[in-house]
Design a protein around this motif. Structure first.
Motif, PDB file in Angstrom:
ATOM      1  N   VAL A  38      -7.250  -6.362   5.140  1.00  0.00           N
ATOM      2  CA  VAL A  38      -6.559  -7.094   3.978  1.00  0.00           C
ATOM      3  C   VAL A  38      -6.350  -5.983   2.737  1.00  0.00           C
ATOM      4  N   LEU A  39      -5.788  -6.388   1.696  1.00  0.00           N
ATOM      5  CA  LEU A  39      -5.616  -5.420   0.564  1.00  0.00           C
ATOM      6  C   LEU A  39      -6.990  -5.542  -0.156  1.00  0.00           C
ATOM      7  N   ALA A  40      -7.459  -4.574  -0.959  1.00  0.00           N
ATOM      8  CA  ALA A  40      -8.555  -4.544  -1.776  1.00  0.00           C
ATOM      9  C   ALA A  40      -8.331  -3.645  -2.821  1.00  0.00           C
ATOM     10  N   ALA A  41      -9.220  -3.589  -4.017  1.00  0.00           N
ATOM     11  CA  ALA A  41      -8.849  -2.831  -5.068  1.00  0.00           C
ATOM     12  C   ALA A  41      -9.423  -1.451  -4.652  1.00  0.00           C
ATOM     13  N   ALA A  42      -8.691  -0.412  -5.050  1.00  0.00           N
ATOM     14  CA  ALA A  42      -9.177   0.840  -4.855  1.00  0.00           C
ATOM     15  C   ALA A  42     -10.103   1.487  -5.879  1.00  0.00           C
ATOM     16  N   ARG A  43     -10.067   0.791  -6.881  1.00  0.00           N
ATOM     17  CA  ARG A  43     -11.106   1.032  -8.140  1.00  0.00           C
ATOM     18  C   ARG A  43     -11.114   0.051  -9.069  1.00  0.00           C
ATOM     19  N   ASP A  44     -11.963  -0.006 -10.086  1.00  0.00           N
ATOM     20  CA  ASP A  44     -12.189  -1.114 -11.060  1.00  0.00           C
ATOM     21  C   ASP A  44     -10.485  -1.277 -11.755  1.00  0.00           C
ATOM     22  N   LEU A  45     -10.275  -2.611 -11.767  1.00  0.00           N
ATOM     23  CA  LEU A  45      -8.780  -2.675 -12.411  1.00  0.00           C
ATOM     24  C   LEU A  45      -8.925  -3.719 -13.433  1.00  0.00           C
ATOM     25  N   ARG A  46      -8.078  -3.745 -14.533  1.00  0.00           N
ATOM     26  CA  ARG A  46      -8.188  -4.776 -15.602  1.00  0.00           C
ATOM     27  C   ARG A  46      -7.251  -5.825 -15.516  1.00  0.00           C
ATOM     28  N   ALA A  47      -7.361  -6.812 -16.210  1.00  0.00           N
ATOM     29  CA  ALA A  47      -6.751  -7.874 -16.211  1.00  0.00           C
ATOM     30  C   ALA A  47      -5.159  -7.525 -16.948  1.00  0.00           C
ATOM     31  N   GLY A  48      -4.325  -7.883 -16.374  1.00  0.00           N
ATOM     32  CA  GLY A  48      -2.956  -7.800 -16.782  1.00  0.00           C
ATOM     33  C   GLY A  48      -2.284  -6.425 -16.406  1.00  0.00           C
ATOM     34  N   LEU A  51       0.304  -3.721 -10.533  1.00  0.00           N
ATOM     35  CA  LEU A  51      -0.321  -3.208  -9.316  1.00  0.00           C
ATOM     36  C   LEU A  51       0.679  -1.984  -8.757  1.00  0.00           C
ATOM     37  N   THR A  52      -0.005  -0.935  -8.572  1.00  0.00           N
ATOM     38  CA  THR A  52       0.830   0.162  -7.615  1.00  0.00           C
ATOM     39  C   THR A  52      -0.076   0.134  -6.395  1.00  0.00           C
ATOM     40  N   ALA A  53       0.842   1.020  -5.734  1.00  0.00           N
ATOM     41  CA  ALA A  53       0.380   1.346  -4.267  1.00  0.00           C
ATOM     42  C   ALA A  53      -1.084   1.950  -4.377  1.00  0.00           C
ATOM     43  N   SER A  54      -1.419   2.866  -5.416  1.00  0.00           N
ATOM     44  CA  SER A  54      -2.477   3.703  -5.696  1.00  0.00           C
ATOM     45  C   SER A  54      -3.634   2.844  -6.016  1.00  0.00           C
ATOM     46  N   ASP A  55      -3.485   1.541  -6.460  1.00  0.00           N
ATOM     47  CA  ASP A  55      -4.364   0.652  -7.034  1.00  0.00           C
ATOM     48  C   ASP A  55      -5.094   0.163  -5.942  1.00  0.00           C
ATOM     49  N   LEU A  56      -4.481  -0.192  -4.543  1.00  0.00           N
ATOM     50  CA  LEU A  56      -4.956  -0.820  -3.631  1.00  0.00           C
ATOM     51  C   LEU A  56      -5.367   0.171  -2.335  1.00  0.00           C
ATOM     52  N   ARG A  57      -6.030  -0.472  -1.659  1.00  0.00           N
ATOM     53  CA  ARG A  57      -6.331   0.303  -0.145  1.00  0.00           C
ATOM     54  C   ARG A  57      -6.558  -1.057   0.828  1.00  0.00           C
ATOM     55  N   ARG A  58      -6.563  -0.636   2.243  1.00  0.00           N
ATOM     56  CA  ARG A  58      -6.570  -1.468   3.192  1.00  0.00           C
ATOM     57  C   ARG A  58      -8.095  -1.548   3.743  1.00  0.00           C
ATOM     58  N   VAL A  59      -8.690  -2.435   3.799  1.00  0.00           N
ATOM     59  CA  VAL A  59      -9.944  -2.741   4.228  1.00  0.00           C
ATOM     60  C   VAL A  59     -10.196  -3.760   5.343  1.00  0.00           C
ATOM     61  N   PRO A  83      -9.625  -9.251 -14.261  1.00  0.00           N
ATOM     62  CA  PRO A  83     -10.049  -8.056 -13.697  1.00  0.00           C
ATOM     63  C   PRO A  83     -10.577  -8.120 -12.301  1.00  0.00           C
ATOM     64  N   MET A  84     -10.620  -6.614 -11.474  1.00  0.00           N
ATOM     65  CA  MET A  84     -11.446  -6.826 -10.325  1.00  0.00           C
ATOM     66  C   MET A  84     -12.032  -5.630 -10.125  1.00  0.00           C
ATOM     67  N   ARG A  85     -13.055  -5.490  -9.384  1.00  0.00           N
ATOM     68  CA  ARG A  85     -13.978  -4.444  -9.205  1.00  0.00           C
ATOM     69  C   ARG A  85     -13.591  -3.750  -8.071  1.00  0.00           C
ATOM     70  N   ARG A  86     -13.999  -2.683  -7.619  1.00  0.00           N
ATOM     71  CA  ARG A  86     -13.586  -1.754  -6.550  1.00  0.00           C
ATOM     72  C   ARG A  86     -13.933  -2.364  -5.558  1.00  0.00           C
ATOM     73  N   GLY A  87     -13.072  -2.354  -4.528  1.00  0.00           N
ATOM     74  CA  GLY A  87     -13.585  -2.804  -3.202  1.00  0.00           C
ATOM     75  C   GLY A  87     -13.499  -4.440  -2.831  1.00  0.00           C
ATOM     76  N   GLU A  88     -13.087  -5.150  -4.117  1.00  0.00           N
ATOM     77  CA  GLU A  88     -12.888  -6.607  -3.923  1.00  0.00           C
ATOM     78  C   GLU A  88     -11.548  -7.017  -3.303  1.00  0.00           C
ATOM     79  N   PRO A  89     -11.513  -7.868  -2.334  1.00  0.00           N
ATOM     80  CA  PRO A  89     -10.228  -8.189  -1.790  1.00  0.00           C
ATOM     81  C   PRO A  89      -9.443  -8.881  -2.797  1.00  0.00           C
ATOM     82  N   LEU A  90      -8.076  -8.397  -2.560  1.00  0.00           N
ATOM     83  CA  LEU A  90      -7.085  -9.404  -3.146  1.00  0.00           C
ATOM     84  C   LEU A  90      -6.331 -10.602  -2.953  1.00  0.00           C
TER      85      LEU A  90
END
Length: 209
Positions: A38-48, A51-59, A83-90
């Protein structure tokens, strides 16, 4: 010669037995446990954030740990509702769209509201509850139709809707602040009509839950 072979027979048998055991071990070893990518946040992300490919990673997660609505692809270019925390599934509920209203009752709609003070909108986060206030109407006939008459507050401003939850705060450039800013709230259809008919400018106050 026969005596020599007899002496070697036992060591060779042991060697062949060890080799056979070694070859059998991988076949007996259990395979990797089942998992789902599944896709997860590659780093802490803010609301609004868009998303780009570098914001996400597969876990990879165990099937029982995969949250409902988890996304496996197709998230680039979508806008985060919270907002999302690093590693949180999308999940779909994290994105601006139909998933925003998951968990709300039937008849709930996502209603964009343009607030005149962009600085006030920057104080708001998804999950907050807000009141939306409108400038005084020039005549009673222009007042929005509500189940109850709008409350009058200081300065003659009218309360259009009260204590509605914020579901998204779309990001905008600082150069656009002179046009105000959008906030998306969960309302029923009557409240959405009231907002559409409210006189600009609109402002907000943050209320308790």
């Amino acid at each position: 010669m026969n005596a020599r072979l007899a002496r070697l027979r036992r060591p060779l048998a042991a060697l062949f037995a060890a080799a056979a055991a070694g070859l059998a071990l991988p076949a007996l070893r259990p395979g990797p446990p089942p998992s789902v990518a599944v896709l997860a946040a590659a780093r802490d992300l803010r609301a609004g954030a868009t998303l780009t490919a570098s914001d996400l990673r597969r876990v990879r997660l165990p099937p029982e740990a995969v949250p409902s609505g988890a996304l496996r692809s197709g998230a680039a270019g979508r806008v985060l509702a919270g907002p999302m925390r690093r590693g949180e599934p999308l999940t779909d509920a994290r994105l601006v769209g139909d998933g925003l209203l998951r968990g709300f009752g039937p008849g709930t709609v996502a209603t964009p509201v343009r607030i005149a003070d962009a600085g006030a909108v920057r104080l708001v986060r998804p999950g907050d509850r807000i009141d939306v206030l409108a400038a005084p109407s020039p005549s009673p006939s222009l007042s929005p139709s509500l189940d109850a008459a709008p409350a009058v507050v200081s300065g003659g401003a009218r309360l259009v809707i009260s204590s509605v939850p914020v579901v998204a705060v779309p990001r905008r450039a600082a150069s656009d602040d002179h046009d105000g800013a959008l906030v998306v709230v969960a309302t029923d259809r009557t409240q959405a009509v009231a907002l559409a008919g409210a006189a600009a400018p609109l402002t907000l106050t943050i209320t308790g839950h």
